[in-house]
Write an enzyme that holds these catalytic residues in place. Sequence first.
Site, short mmCIF file in Angstrom:
data_model
loop_
_atom_site.label_atom_id
_atom_site.label_comp_id
_atom_site.label_asym_id
_atom_site.label_seq_id
_atom_site.Cartn_x
_atom_site.Cartn_y
_atom_site.Cartn_z
N GLU A 156 -0.11 1.26 -2.67
CA GLU A 156 -1.26 1.51 -1.80
C GLU A 156 -2.35 0.45 -1.96
OE1 GLU A 156 -1.88 4.06 0.65
OE2 GLU A 156 0.28 3.84 0.43
N GLU A 215 -6.70 -3.61 -1.59
CA GLU A 215 -7.89 -2.76 -1.76
C GLU A 215 -7.73 -1.92 -3.03
OE1 GLU A 215 -9.15 -0.91 2.13
OE2 GLU A 215 -7.35 -1.95 2.82
N LYS A 271 -8.01 2.28 -3.32
CA LYS A 271 -7.14 3.23 -2.63
C LYS A 271 -6.38 4.04 -3.67
CE LYS A 271 -5.27 2.63 1.22
NZ LYS A 271 -4.31 2.30 2.30
N GLU A 319 -0.67 0.12 12.65
CA GLU A 319 -0.46 -0.37 11.29
C GLU A 319 1.01 -0.64 11.07
OE1 GLU A 319 -1.78 2.21 8.21
OE2 GLU A 319 -3.83 2.41 8.96
#
Length: 455
Positions: A334, A325, A328, A269
Amino acid sequence: MPIPSFAFCWLLLAFFGVVSDVCYAKNFTIGVNYGQLGNNLPSPQEVIPMIQKMNAGMVKIYDTNPEILKALSHTGIKVSVMVRNEDIANVSANQSYANSWVKHNVVYFYPGTRIITVLVGNEILSDYSHNQTWYQLVPAMRKIRQALLKYNLHHIRVGTPSAMDVLNTSFPPSSGVFRNDIAETVMKPMLKFLNRTKSSFFIDVYPYFAWSSNPNDIVLEYANFGDQETNYTDPNGLVYTNLLDQQLDALIAAISKLGFEDTRLAIAETGWPNAGDLNQLGANIFNAAHYNRRLVRRMLADPPLGTPRRPNQYIPVFIFSVFNENQKGGPGTERHWGLLYPNGSSVYDIDLTGKLQDSQYRALPPPPPTYKGKLWCVADLKANISALPGAIGYACAQGNNTCLAIQPGMPCYQPNSTVRHASYAFNSYWQQFKNTGASCYFDGAATMVTKDPSK
């Protein structure tokens, strides 16, 4: 007549179950992380064509979602799947369980779905609440490997993604060393396994976090592959022009000190947030596009650039992530790492083949100014009110008299409104703990405001 390199690679794979370095060198590609923590994301059948359109050659998922694996079938995309953290203990303890896991989650989909890596757990060595699982990690990796061999899947590698907090020291990079609590007991046997099986050490590495936590000492240009000439010279004489190389070399130094200098590296990542909370530095579309575009060109350079400590070596990389997203937790960043919005439109233009230069893209919106005034954390009026009592209960259970003022008979009890009590509880909690990493989120029930809600 000489054998073409691609044919040579397939011959090696078919007859010996191995892939040589020349094969890696001829197949530079960028991967993406496909997370699913959103309630507004399209179906896998819609997502995979989006990933293909972006020209991503690899995809990493955080489980073995059968719908995703079926959608990836016959696309040619290389796939990394994951054993969930909660399954590590069972895999570690029982070879039959590992065999069954591989049969149902890998063999069933292979070879139509081109699975190339099984990752055992995700950042498990960062989870101190389950530290007993640390010692089950390498045995679980061995059992997954044995299961793959049982089904003649010799070429599928086994690894596990770690965060940079596996290091006790990372600066200067030549001083990189693993944490004392895992160095000999976990990392050494893991590195031995990775070397023996020609697998990679997968690392989640984010220059954004290192910079945003220390912006006074780290120049943004150095963290973000900027144009400004910014160098750092390590005590051993190696010169660094960007923070990513510095972080990777700190890890390589730690690996070398345990005697495994040649362990392959893969970036599981990395990325840069395209938005965040009002007070989060540098989280914007301009910086995210800048980082990821230059990351792609750097990682696809031919011949490969490598790092100062390990030059001219290709490092596979997965960008985080395909989507923003919205489910999260944690700070606002985030939920804003995506290359795409949930509707499939691009957050910003990016060419994952690395062919486009910055000047060939459309102009980006300029970075917005960072808000430096006071902030309050209050109930989000768009949130589901049924979620507020549970969130209030959590906030009130933390800290020192967090919710004393909204108890019956106390000065802020009236008006007796769930929304008003939630706003008080959220703000009281956040003001107490924001300096130690607390977020104003509460599973989407809270938001930040710039006006004092008490007035």
